[in-house]
Write a protein that holds these residues in place. Structure first.
Motif, PDB file in Angstrom:
ATOM      1  N   ASN A  42      52.004  41.461  52.322  1.00 46.85           N
ATOM      2  CA  ASN A  42      52.381  40.130  52.796  1.00 46.85           C
ATOM      3  C   ASN A  42      53.871  39.903  52.587  1.00 46.85           C
ATOM      4  O   ASN A  42      54.561  40.694  51.930  1.00 46.85           O
ATOM      5  N   GLY A  75      46.644  47.786  46.910  1.00 50.31           N
ATOM      6  CA  GLY A  75      45.853  46.750  46.263  1.00 50.31           C
ATOM      7  C   GLY A  75      44.742  47.275  45.385  1.00 50.31           C
ATOM      8  O   GLY A  75      44.042  46.488  44.749  1.00 50.31           O
ATOM      9  N   VAL A 165      45.033  36.978  47.273  1.00 46.42           N
ATOM     10  CA  VAL A 165      44.790  38.414  47.247  1.00 46.42           C
ATOM     11  C   VAL A 165      43.548  38.680  46.392  1.00 46.42           C
ATOM     12  O   VAL A 165      43.554  38.459  45.186  1.00 46.42           O
ATOM     13  N   LYS A 166      42.494  39.167  47.027  1.00 44.85           N
ATOM     14  CA  LYS A 166      41.203  39.315  46.371  1.00 44.85           C
ATOM     15  C   LYS A 166      41.308  40.216  45.139  1.00 44.85           C
ATOM     16  O   LYS A 166      41.862  41.307  45.189  1.00 44.85           O
ATOM     17  N   ASP A 171      45.164  34.934  42.074  1.00 42.39           N
ATOM     18  CA  ASP A 171      44.102  34.326  42.873  1.00 42.39           C
ATOM     19  C   ASP A 171      43.074  33.649  41.976  1.00 42.39           C
ATOM     20  O   ASP A 171      42.672  32.505  42.213  1.00 42.39           O
ATOM     21  N   TYR A 195      39.036  33.959  52.366  1.00 39.28           N
ATOM     22  CA  TYR A 195      40.156  34.719  51.810  1.00 39.28           C
ATOM     23  C   TYR A 195      41.228  34.890  52.883  1.00 39.28           C
ATOM     24  O   TYR A 195      40.941  35.340  53.991  1.00 39.28           O
ATOM     25  N   GLN A 197      44.317  36.420  51.855  1.00 41.10           N
ATOM     26  CA  GLN A 197      45.164  37.513  51.361  1.00 41.10           C
ATOM     27  C   GLN A 197      46.646  37.132  51.321  1.00 41.10           C
ATOM     28  O   GLN A 197      47.512  38.002  51.392  1.00 41.10           O
TER      29      GLN A 197
END
Length: 344
Positions: A42, A75, A165-166, A171, A195, A197
């Protein structure tokens, strides 16, 4: 030091590497500083990496470091564990880490510390005892923003919660803060949770998927990154009852959203809130890592400020370049004064 060909190939596949051929041989009298960034998907993370790189290049130009390494991940915890293992083998002097998990990386980080590597965890933190931390008070600022948003809709209505962001620490903390505020406002109904992200296209798609099945939405709680603009675009494209009557969308400091907000405000008086963690923390983390490697006295826990945009200063940011997040540049002098010497 000779680096095995297979190790080097796997590292370069996930790495932006500065001066690979010289690592870590140049570290005899000057440190090599590394960044391990768990996620690059992102605007916020990309700007954060840019801020780290700019600080590192400045330090290298001044002869303060031998070299630096930047590693970006997908991630996942396993990839970041592999990154840290490679950095241990390379013998870097300090690692600044934006972590994929608060706990799952603790073992490999403890090994890095045992190898004499200084570790500064920032933004998405670690709980490893040996790591210094440089974070944001996600609970405080998201509590404040959630209360302001609820006030703007008169303490009643339907809201969508857009998570970030999971699996990341930020988060979890921001979501918990939002839920605690909503629990105290029973007339505010959560119509959907998705979500985003912290990314405009993903947030836009997530909102577009749920909007047709929802009652009229009065507000959207976000997490920043650039989800704010994606959310706004989803509502604009949906149209209908939202034409000229957009919900209160929490701003996360993205330039595209702030430009959109400024245009909406001029056209119809639209107002909202915008608070965001600053991606310039990447530069601050570099200077802290350098201070650690230089043997300076560094506090174990440090907290960064957040950026606030409101009607009073909206015009100051309305012409920001697209794709940017509101953030100052944190210099070595700022870090020395505000972080390292804050308790003096």
């Amino acid at each position: 030091m000779t680096i095995a060909r297979a190790t080097l190939a796997s590292l370069l596949a996930a790495t932006a590497l500065a001066g690979a051929a010289s690592l870590p041989a140049l570290a005899a009298d000057k440190p090599v500083i590394a960044l391990s960034n768990s996620f690059y998907g992102n605007d916020w993370r990309r700007q954060m990496v840019d801020s780290f790189t700019a600080a590192a290049e400045e330090a290298k130009g001044k002869g303060l470091i031998a070299d630096f390494v930047v590693l970006n991940g997908d991630g996942s915890v396993p990839q970041q564990q592999s990154q840290i293992a490679d950095l241990i083998l390379r013998g870097v002097d300090a690692i600044a880490i934006n972590a994929a998990s608060e706990t799952a990386l603790n073992d490999i980080i403890t090994k890095a510390c045992s190898a004499g590597i200084d570790v500064i965890a920032f933004d998405s933190l670690l709980t490893a005892d040996c790591a210094h931390t440089l974070g944001f008070d996600f609970t405080e600022y998201k509590t404040e923003q959630a209360k302001a948003t609820i006030g703007l809709i008169g303490d009643k209505g339907n809201v969508i919660v857009v998570r970030g962001v999971k699996g990341s620490g930020p988060d979890e903390q921001m979501y918990a803060a939002q839920m605690a505020v909503l629990k105290d406002h029973p007339n505010v109904n959560i119509a959907a949770t998705v979500y985003g992200q912290a990314t405009a296209p993903i947030a836009q798609a997530a909102i577009a998927n749920v909007l047709p099945s929802l009652p009229k939405i009065d507000a959207v709680f976000g997490q920043g990154g650039s989800d704010d603009y994606g959310i706004a675009q989803a509502f604009e494209q949906y149209g209908g009852e939202y034409e000229g009557a957009m919900p209160v969308i929490e701003g996360g400091g993205s330039a595209d959203f702030i430009r959109w907000w400024a245009a909406q405000h001029e056209a119809n008086g639209y107002t909202t809130t915008s608070m965001n963690t600053t991606p310039g923390i990447g530069g601050a983390a570099f200077w802290v890592a350098l201070a650690l490697s230089d043997g300076k006295d560094v506090p174990k826990e440090m907290t960064m400020p957040v950026a606030v945009v409101e009607e009073a200063n909206l015009g100051d940011y309305a012409d920001m370049p697209q794709g940017r997040i509101v953030s100052p540049t944190y210099t070595q002098e700022w870090v020395d004064e505000k972080l390292l010497n804050a308790a003096d």
